[in-house]
Scaffold this active site. Structure first.
Site, PDB file in Angstrom:
ATOM      1  N   TYR A  33       0.824  -1.209   0.000  1.00 23.44           N
ATOM      2  CA  TYR A  33       0.000   0.000   0.000  1.00 23.44           C
ATOM      3  C   TYR A  33       0.852   1.250   0.000  1.00 23.44           C
ATOM      4  CZ  TYR A  33       0.718   0.958   5.032  1.00 23.44           C
ATOM      5  OH  TYR A  33       1.256   1.266   6.249  1.00 23.44           O
ATOM      6  N   LEU A 207      10.910   1.123   7.253  1.00 24.00           N
ATOM      7  CA  LEU A 207      10.337   1.598   6.000  1.00 24.00           C
ATOM      8  C   LEU A 207      11.137   2.822   5.532  1.00 24.00           C
ATOM      9  CD1 LEU A 207       7.940   1.095   4.026  1.00 24.00           C
ATOM     10  CD2 LEU A 207       6.898   3.089   5.081  1.00 24.00           C
TER      11      LEU A 207
HETATM   12  N1  PDD Z   1       2.790   4.952   7.418  1.00 29.80           N
HETATM   13  N2  PDD Z   1       7.431   3.663   9.018  1.00 29.80           N
HETATM   14  C1  PDD Z   1       6.293   2.963   9.007  1.00 29.80           C
HETATM   15  C2  PDD Z   1       6.257   1.653   9.695  1.00 29.80           C
HETATM   16  C3  PDD Z   1       5.146   3.466   8.346  1.00 29.80           C
HETATM   17  O1  PDD Z   1       4.005   2.753   8.333  1.00 29.80           O
HETATM   18  C4  PDD Z   1       5.225   4.737   7.729  1.00 29.80           C
HETATM   19  C5  PDD Z   1       4.054   5.332   6.990  1.00 29.80           C
HETATM   20  C6  PDD Z   1       6.438   5.445   7.781  1.00 29.80           C
HETATM   21  C7  PDD Z   1       6.614   6.790   7.123  1.00 29.80           C
HETATM   22  O2  PDD Z   1       6.662   6.677   5.721  1.00 29.80           O
HETATM   23  P1  PDD Z   1       6.154   7.857   4.774  1.00 29.80           P
HETATM   24  O3  PDD Z   1       6.921   9.074   5.176  1.00 29.80           O
HETATM   25  O4  PDD Z   1       6.493   7.405   3.426  1.00 29.80           O
HETATM   26  O5  PDD Z   1       4.669   8.026   5.035  1.00 29.80           O
HETATM   27  C8  PDD Z   1       7.524   4.864   8.421  1.00 29.80           C
HETATM   28  C9  PDD Z   1       1.623   5.408   6.680  1.00 29.80           C
HETATM   29  C10 PDD Z   1       1.442   6.884   6.704  1.00 29.80           C
HETATM   30  C11 PDD Z   1       0.397   4.648   7.162  1.00 29.80           C
HETATM   31  O6  PDD Z   1       0.535   3.467   7.372  1.00 29.80           O
HETATM   32  O7  PDD Z   1      -0.690   5.223   7.281  1.00 29.80           O
END
Ligand code: PDD
Length: 287
Positions: A33, A207
């Site tokens: 996703y 991530l």
């Molecule tokens: N989550 N680490 C984890 C485990 C995450 O699920 C997310 C993002 C991030 C930050 O990644 P980014 O900057 O690309 O959003 C780091 C999203 C927002 C969610 O699950 O809703």
């Protein structure tokens, strides 16, 4: 207003959108996703999310459901149809359904991936009162699988982590593995000591946040010192300030870790500055 969502080539009212009970996303969390934020009706860092999506799909040997251009078109169409000014676009691609349950991947020639997108309306996302207050976090053990660099829909443990935080009267949890902080349940984690921003380096353990990449670039452009290294929760507790980054919360100051207030217990100057810079620059570059 009933939301319009996108499912496998069709725009439908959310009440009419369906996927098979045999879909591998449903049975096996066999899916990936992305969450892209919308500010002023425009997409923030769509390119970054599209590139990471392609990487996640490749790592899982999953075929792309459509081209990057089509994805952009679908994102924009949903934002338009649902009149989103501030909010999020959620995108999920799963390995689809071959009409039964089997551990073995189905043949990609005959089983097409499922693709679902929907919007979430979040007025006040940029001017979020939670960012003015700052987040309280707890630390918990990181017991997730070893490929956290792939953005899969296996979110049970992050959900449990958020519930543990809630029960403890906090807002979120940071995860600890082998004595070091990996990341937050749904965000990347940072602390600041004597003006230096410290965060864990990229690997399969975390991530590769799209917001992380942008914020680290912006920090360096603003002459802030950044160090990517492993760090412990005790170091973070002794920090002057801390924060998290994610597409849904941008830069979120952290004011308390495991009951210990950081600095004077209010959002720190570097986190506040980075939030301002991030919002300002991202909105300028939004498409
Ligand atoms: N989550 N680490 C984890 C485990 C995450 O699920 C997310 C993002 C991030 C930050 O990644 P980014 O900057 O690309 O959003 C780091 C999203 C927002 C969610 O699950 O809703």
């Amino acid at each position: 207003m009933t939301r319009t969502v996108y499912v496998n080539g069709e725009y439908l009212p959310e009440t009419e959108a369906t996927v098979s009970i045999f879909d591998r996303g449903f049975l096996m969390a066999d899916g990936v996703y992305e969450v892209t934020s919308v500010l002023d009706g425009k997409l923030i860092d769509f390119e970054g999310h599209a590139v990471r999506l392609e990487r996640s799909l490749n790592e899982l040997e999953m075929p792309a459901a459509c081209s990057k251009e089509e994805l952009l078109e679908i994102h924009r169409e949903l934002v338009k149809r649902n009149e989103i000014v501030e909010g999020l676009v959620y995108l999920q691609i799963t390995r689809g359904s071959d009409g039964d349950r089997d551990f073995v991947f189905p043949d990609p020639e005959t089983t097409k991936p499922s693709i679902v997108l929907f919007t979430q309306n979040k007025p006040g996302l940029a001017d979020n009162p939670a960012a003015k207050k700052g987040a309280k976090i707890i630390s918990i053990e990181d017991i997730r699988w070893g490929r956290r660099d792939i953005k899969t829909v296996q979110l049970l443990y992050p959900s449990m982590g958020k519930m543990m935080a809630k029960k403890a009267g906090a807002d979120d949890a940071w995860l600890i593995e082998d004595g070091y902080v990996t990341e937050g349940t749904s965000n990347n984690a940072y602390f600041v000591k004597k003006g230096k921003i410290v965060t864990r380096p990229l690997s399969n353990d975390i991530l590769h946040g799209i917001t992380r990449k942008a914020v680290l670039r912006m920090a360096e452009e603003a002459q802030m010192e950044v160090e990517e290294r492993l760090f412990t929760i005790d170091e973070a507790k002794e920090a002057d300030e801390a924060f998290t980054t994610s597409a849904s919360a941008f830069v979120m100051p952290v004011v308390e870790i495991d009951g210990v207030a950081l600095g004077d217990g209010t959002p720190g100057p570097i986190a506040k500055r980075l939030r301002e810079i991030y919002l300002d620059e991202s909105m300028k570059a939004a498409i």
